[in-house]
Design an enzyme around this catalytic site. Structure first.
Site, PDB file in Angstrom:
ATOM      1  N   ASN A 213     -34.533   3.343  42.815  1.00  0.00           N
ATOM      2  CA  ASN A 213     -35.328   2.377  43.592  1.00  0.00           C
ATOM      3  C   ASN A 213     -36.816   2.666  43.404  1.00  0.00           C
ATOM      4  OD1 ASN A 213     -36.268   4.266  45.762  1.00  0.00           O
ATOM      5  ND2 ASN A 213     -34.065   4.458  46.056  1.00  0.00           N
ATOM      6  N   ASP A 282     -27.729   4.581  48.537  1.00  0.00           N
ATOM      7  CA  ASP A 282     -26.563   4.566  49.427  1.00  0.00           C
ATOM      8  C   ASP A 282     -25.255   4.708  48.643  1.00  0.00           C
ATOM      9  OD1 ASP A 282     -28.003   4.324  51.759  1.00  0.00           O
ATOM     10  OD2 ASP A 282     -28.171   2.143  51.576  1.00  0.00           O
ATOM     11  N   PRO A 310     -23.331  10.854  50.237  1.00  0.00           N
ATOM     12  CA  PRO A 310     -23.432  11.558  51.514  1.00  0.00           C
ATOM     13  C   PRO A 310     -24.758  11.234  52.181  1.00  0.00           C
ATOM     14  CG  PRO A 310     -23.818  13.060  49.671  1.00  0.00           C
ATOM     15  CD  PRO A 310     -23.378  11.755  49.081  1.00  0.00           C
ATOM     16  N   ASP A 311     -24.764  11.215  53.499  1.00  0.00           N
ATOM     17  CA  ASP A 311     -26.006  11.011  54.250  1.00  0.00           C
ATOM     18  C   ASP A 311     -26.610  12.394  54.524  1.00  0.00           C
ATOM     19  OD1 ASP A 311     -27.980  10.653  56.274  1.00  0.00           O
ATOM     20  OD2 ASP A 311     -27.069   8.730  56.791  1.00  0.00           O
ATOM     21  N   ILE A 312     -27.691  12.699  53.810  1.00  0.00           N
ATOM     22  CA  ILE A 312     -28.281  14.052  53.870  1.00  0.00           C
ATOM     23  C   ILE A 312     -28.824  14.329  55.273  1.00  0.00           C
ATOM     24  CG2 ILE A 312     -30.063  15.560  52.887  1.00  0.00           C
ATOM     25  CD1 ILE A 312     -29.829  13.688  50.332  1.00  0.00           C
ATOM     26  N   LYS A 346     -31.211   3.282  64.473  1.00  0.00           N
ATOM     27  CA  LYS A 346     -30.985   4.292  63.418  1.00  0.00           C
ATOM     28  C   LYS A 346     -31.169   5.700  63.968  1.00  0.00           C
ATOM     29  CE  LYS A 346     -31.782   2.844  59.251  1.00  0.00           C
ATOM     30  NZ  LYS A 346     -32.482   2.363  58.069  1.00  0.00           N
TER      31      LYS A 346
HETATM   32  N1  CTP Z   1     -31.032   9.282  54.322  1.00  0.00           N
HETATM   33  C1  CTP Z   1     -30.427  10.430  53.825  1.00  0.00           C
HETATM   34  N2  CTP Z   1     -29.327  10.307  53.038  1.00  0.00           N
HETATM   35  C2  CTP Z   1     -28.794   9.092  52.757  1.00  0.00           C
HETATM   36  C3  CTP Z   1     -29.420   7.928  53.268  1.00  0.00           C
HETATM   37  C4  CTP Z   1     -30.550   8.059  54.051  1.00  0.00           C
HETATM   38  O1  CTP Z   1     -30.896  11.533  54.079  1.00  0.00           O
HETATM   39  N3  CTP Z   1     -27.745   9.023  51.986  1.00  0.00           N
HETATM   40  C5  CTP Z   1     -32.190   9.442  55.207  1.00  0.00           C
HETATM   41  C6  CTP Z   1     -33.490   8.918  54.619  1.00  0.00           C
HETATM   42  O2  CTP Z   1     -34.195   9.937  53.935  1.00  0.00           O
HETATM   43  C7  CTP Z   1     -34.227   8.471  55.867  1.00  0.00           C
HETATM   44  C8  CTP Z   1     -33.124   8.001  56.787  1.00  0.00           C
HETATM   45  O3  CTP Z   1     -31.937   8.654  56.341  1.00  0.00           O
HETATM   46  O4  CTP Z   1     -34.863   9.548  56.517  1.00  0.00           O
HETATM   47  C9  CTP Z   1     -32.882   6.523  56.850  1.00  0.00           C
HETATM   48  O5  CTP Z   1     -32.782   5.993  55.570  1.00  0.00           O
HETATM   49  P1  CTP Z   1     -32.549   4.430  55.355  1.00  0.00           P
HETATM   50  O6  CTP Z   1     -32.322   4.156  53.908  1.00  0.00           O
HETATM   51  O7  CTP Z   1     -33.633   3.648  56.030  1.00  0.00           O
HETATM   52  O8  CTP Z   1     -31.258   4.199  56.209  1.00  0.00           O
HETATM   53  P2  CTP Z   1     -29.748   4.167  55.872  1.00  0.00           P
HETATM   54  O9  CTP Z   1     -29.098   5.280  56.589  1.00  0.00           O
HETATM   55  O10 CTP Z   1     -29.505   4.107  54.409  1.00  0.00           O
HETATM   56  O11 CTP Z   1     -29.344   2.790  56.580  1.00  0.00           O
HETATM   57  P3  CTP Z   1     -29.463   1.272  56.062  1.00  0.00           P
HETATM   58  O12 CTP Z   1     -29.507   1.311  54.579  1.00  0.00           O
HETATM   59  O13 CTP Z   1     -28.258   0.651  56.637  1.00  0.00           O
HETATM   60  O14 CTP Z   1     -30.731   0.737  56.680  1.00  0.00           O
END
Ligand code: CTP
Length: 408
Positions: A213, A282, A310-312, A346
């Protein structure tokens, strides 16, 4: 407000070929808002003229302790009392030795000796040949001037004017500026270890292509710099970006979300603050092709399958360290609309104390931004400013929310 607005710097030049870089340093200091008073030793005048330094600083240069321009004929007192800092760049091996001995037979060492040490810091940027630098006498002297209260800004490594290669070059003017600016920042995060993720991730499809991105990493790099300026030990885990590493920050380069997670989990074991600014993909391709995916001639595009990354941030927010209050987690939310509602939701979903919202398309790649801070008490806006200014404000907000540590 510029980084050095209202600051008065005495810039001392001693004898060394690096004097040519001091012209640029002088310019950078004035561009950052400082007033600069140049003082040169006789040896420095062999390398660059006072005329050049006067033109760049906009002030007559001082070189003699007998300078009658001062009404009381005490330039060493007047110049050192006016200063917010004395910066010696370049600082020669001989001059370090002079400082150690407390010599006072020429203006620059005299004014260093005469400075009110408790309120006028002395910052030195050594510059010399690598053998001179590594000589035990120089290292001994350097340790002594630091013990006496001077702040040594380090040296660079690389080609030297003499043709040799090694340690001892003066730091580049831009690096010195960064160190001088950092010196004036309040040490709000002293003793903290801040971990920052920044930039995009790159999820490979094959050896040539992948999914990524537009995140430039600028906000995360600014936060890493601001945290370092505030006295923290800082680790920056960066996706593929072309930003220069801030001074004094430890950097780990990664590509994929999985690599970023592994590094973050590892480093979070000793971190006390985690700031997730990375725009993590994502989704990643379910399989990675070892060879380039070729067209098969059918005119049909390949069918690609994806799995969720994974969501870090959520992973670290759930960790035992975060749950026990030892790791303070800060998230970012890049939204395209309804910022307050999305950011508040969020924050709850990720289980973090502080979330920073911004409108993604307005910030990607830009030097300016505005931020919305969302915590349990509500919402607060940090109005539009440069990312570095916002990063410093965010650092102050984080520092104010950290659990107060009991005195040792
Ligand atoms: N983040 C993360 N790991 C992921 C996705 C997001 O650590 N796999 C962290 C980002 O660094 C940021 C926060 O989560 O601090 C929110 O990221 P964002 O992309 O806005 O949110 P998402 O959780 O991806 O939700 P959405 O795409 O549904 O808005």
């Amino acid at each position: 407000m510029q980084d050095l607005s209202g600051k008065h710097i005495v810039l001392g030049l001693t004898g060394g070929i690096a004097c040519y870089k001091s012209a640029e340093l002088c310019r950078l200091l004035t561009k950052a808002g400082a007033t600069v008073q140049v003082v040169m030793t006789e040896a420095a005048e062999q390398f660059i003229t006072p005329v050049t330094m006067q033109a760049l600083s906009g002030r007559p240069v001082y070189g003699s302790q007998w300078d009658a321009r001062e009404a009381n004929n005490m330039p060493h007192i007047n110049l050192s009392r006016e200063a917010d800092a004395i910066v010696l760049a370049p600082c020669s091996a001989d001059f370090i030795a002079r400082l150690v001995q407390g010599r006072a037979d020429e203006l620059l060492s005299l004014l260093c000796l005469a400075r009110p040490a408790e309120r006028v810091p002395l910052l030195i940027a050594p510059a010399m040949n690598r053998e001179m630098w590594s000589h035990p006498a120089t290292q001994r002297n350097l340790a002594q001037v630091q013990a006496d209260g001077a702040i040594a800004l380090g040296v660079g490594t690389g080609d030297q004017a003499c043709g040799e290669t090694g340690d001892g070059r003066m730091l580049e003017p831009i690096q010195l500026l960064e160190d001088i600016v950092a010196h004036f920042q309040p040490k709000l995060l002293a003793g903290q270890h801040v971990l920052v993720t920044a930039g995009p991730t790159f999820e490979a499809l094959d050896p040539i292509r992948g999914i990524t991105n537009h995140s430039s990493g600028k906000m995360g790099f600014a936060i890493a710099r601001a945290a370092r300026e505030a006295g923290a030990e800082v680790t920056l885990i960066a996706g593929p970006v072309s930003q220069p590493t801030p001074r004094g920050v430890g950097r780990i380069d990664v590509l994929s979300a999985q690599e970023m997670l592994e590094s973050a989990v590892d480093r979070a074991q000793s971190a006390t603050v985690f700031v997730a600014t990375a725009a993590v993909a994502d989704w990643r391709p379910a399989s990675h092709s070892e060879q380039k995916i070729k067209k098969d001639g059918s005119g049909q595009p390949p069918v690609l399958h994806f799995v969720e990354n994974p969501d870090i941030l959520a992973t670290l927010a759930k960790s035992q360290r975060a749950q026990s209050g030892a790791l303070f987690c800060v998230g970012f939310a890049a939204e395209s609309e309804n910022l307050v509602a999305h950011a508040s939701a969020k924050r709850e979903r990720k289980g973090i104390p502080l979330l920073v919202g911004n409108i993604g398309p307005l910030t990607f790649g830009q030097d300016h931004n505005s931020l919305l801070l969302v915590d349990a008490n509500g919402v607060r806006e940090l109005p539009r400013a440069t990312k570095l200014v916002l990063a410093r404000q965010l650092v102050a907000e984080i520092a104010a929310r950290l659990p107060t540590r009991s005195p040792p």
